[in-house]
Design a protein around this motif. Structure first.
Motif, mmCIF file in Angstrom:
data_model
loop_
_atom_site.group_PDB
_atom_site.id
_atom_site.type_symbol
_atom_site.label_atom_id
_atom_site.label_comp_id
_atom_site.label_asym_id
_atom_site.label_seq_id
_atom_site.Cartn_x
_atom_site.Cartn_y
_atom_site.Cartn_z
ATOM 1 N N ASN A 3 0.926 -1.087 -0.211
ATOM 2 C CA ASN A 3 0.234 0.119 0.455
ATOM 3 C C ASN A 3 0.797 1.559 -0.039
ATOM 4 O O ASN A 3 0.993 1.821 -0.885
ATOM 5 C CB ASN A 3 -1.045 -0.108 1.547
ATOM 6 C CG ASN A 3 -1.844 0.937 1.246
ATOM 7 O OD1 ASN A 3 -2.718 1.537 0.476
ATOM 8 N ND2 ASN A 3 -2.178 2.356 1.663
ATOM 9 N N GLU A 27 1.872 4.043 -2.429
ATOM 10 C CA GLU A 27 1.691 5.421 -2.656
ATOM 11 C C GLU A 27 2.808 6.379 -3.162
ATOM 12 O O GLU A 27 2.601 7.531 -4.162
ATOM 13 C CB GLU A 27 1.166 6.710 -1.602
ATOM 14 C CG GLU A 27 1.176 7.297 -1.047
ATOM 15 C CD GLU A 27 1.869 8.207 0.442
ATOM 16 O OE1 GLU A 27 1.839 9.359 0.208
ATOM 17 O OE2 GLU A 27 1.781 6.472 1.409
ATOM 18 N N GLU A 52 -5.217 3.144 -6.216
ATOM 19 C CA GLU A 52 -5.643 3.390 -4.940
ATOM 20 C C GLU A 52 -5.061 2.542 -4.026
ATOM 21 O O GLU A 52 -3.919 2.066 -3.480
ATOM 22 C CB GLU A 52 -7.056 1.770 -5.480
ATOM 23 C CG GLU A 52 -8.032 1.993 -6.594
ATOM 24 C CD GLU A 52 -8.880 3.090 -6.108
ATOM 25 O OE1 GLU A 52 -9.139 3.062 -4.897
ATOM 26 O OE2 GLU A 52 -9.175 3.137 -6.851
ATOM 27 N N ASP A 73 -4.749 3.273 -0.490
ATOM 28 C CA ASP A 73 -5.578 2.926 1.888
ATOM 29 C C ASP A 73 -4.911 3.870 2.335
ATOM 30 O O ASP A 73 -3.837 3.941 3.400
ATOM 31 C CB ASP A 73 -6.393 2.110 2.461
ATOM 32 C CG ASP A 73 -6.438 1.579 3.395
ATOM 33 O OD1 ASP A 73 -6.942 3.119 4.026
ATOM 34 O OD2 ASP A 73 -6.784 1.213 4.341
ATOM 35 N N HIS A 74 -5.502 5.127 2.750
ATOM 36 C CA HIS A 74 -4.975 6.245 3.434
ATOM 37 C C HIS A 74 -5.502 6.330 5.084
ATOM 38 O O HIS A 74 -4.999 6.843 5.800
ATOM 39 C CB HIS A 74 -4.859 7.032 3.060
ATOM 40 C CG HIS A 74 -4.983 8.158 1.696
ATOM 41 N ND1 HIS A 74 -3.356 8.372 1.600
ATOM 42 C CD2 HIS A 74 -4.990 7.825 1.320
ATOM 43 C CE1 HIS A 74 -2.748 8.562 0.650
ATOM 44 N NE2 HIS A 74 -3.836 8.127 -0.390
ATOM 45 N N GLY A 75 -6.550 5.042 5.067
ATOM 46 C CA GLY A 75 -7.199 5.102 6.749
ATOM 47 C C GLY A 75 -7.192 6.283 7.034
ATOM 48 O O GLY A 75 -8.065 7.078 6.538
#
Length: 265
Positions: free
Chosen positions: A164, A168, A199, A201-203
């Motif tokens: 992830n 990024e 995609e 996931d930045h939490g």
């Protein structure tokens, strides 16, 4: 009391639970005081470059102290081995990213660290490699564009299957490459179109993943307008400023403190 202890006491006084909560959402772990980046920047300006103090603060293992250490460390006292050692000790992406942004790309032959990091098994090192690539686009004007162009096929192949936070950083590097020059903008935009949406996931944060195609176009347009308004002597400064913006592409919609723009809130 040592200088490092004095600074640690000052950092403790500047910390807050609200900032600690923000940092926790971005993967920062204890020990930390929760000092805003604006306050760390004020300390950086006051302390200046101080390698001995930086080393002591880094060895404290306190998060805020380590970020400040990266900000005041002397690039002249670093080499790639020391950089790799500190990066391996980083307890979170924020520490690693600050270290690379403040020091990594400024070291002689910094580009030689890219390959080993990109090939590393650990996500922290792989992410560090792509963060370094993004910063090299702005801090190493003497590097041939081919260095960056050669990385684009790898981004195309690996980005969707990467972990992830590495994903990024790869998107961030793709954008930074595209902003560097007209030729790279064409190549990076073509790569971004092949890749499609990325995609991440930045939490529990407000961070958003920028679309590389549109971001590159806007950044290049902005640079052209700025350069058209400025005398030739100032054009290189405008170019560096635009590239620096591109190296910090993941950011929340709301306002935030300066050095945390790519990740805080």
């Amino acid at each position: 009391m040592t200088a490092a202890q004095d600074v640690l006491h000052e950092l403790e006084a500047l910390g807050s639970e609200q900032t600690r909560k923000t940092y926790r959402r971005h993967g920062v772990t204890e020990p930390m005081f929760g000092v805003k980046f604006g306050d760390l920047e004020k300390l950086r300006k006051r302390l200046g470059r101080d390698q001995a103090l930086a080393r002591a603060l880094w060895q404290s293992k306190n998060h805020d102290a380590r970020v400040l250490a990266a900000m005041i460390a002397d690039p002249a006292a670093f080499d790639l081995d020391v950089l790799r050692s500190w990066q391996a000790e980083a307890a979170c992406n924020m520490q690693s990213d600050t270290l690379i942004g403040q020091l990594g790309a400024r070291l002689p032959a910094a580009h030689t660290a890219v390959g080993p990091w990109l090939d590393a098994a650990g996500e922290s090192q792989r992410r560090a490699g792509w963060v370094l690539v993004a910063h090299l686009t702005q801090d190493s004007p003497d590097l041939e564009d081919s260095f960056f162009a050669d990385l684009l096929p790898r981004i195309e192949r690996e980005i969707h299957g990467a972990p992830n936070r590495t994903r990024e950083a790869m998107n961030r590097a793709l954008i930074a490459i595209g902003v560097r020059s007209d030729a790279l903008a064409r190549l990076a935009t073509a790569s971004a179109k092949k890749i499609g949406p990325v995609e991440v996931d930045h939490g529990d944060t407000d961070c958003k993943t920028p679309d590389a195609v549109s971001y590159i176009a806007k950044a290049r347009e902005h640079r052209a307008k700025q350069e058209a308004k400025q005398p030739a002597a100032k054009k290189s400064a405008a170019k560096a400023a635009t590239a620096k913006t591109a190296a910090k592409t993941t950011k929340p919609a709301a306002k935030q403190s300066s050095a945390a723009k790519s990740r805080a809130r």
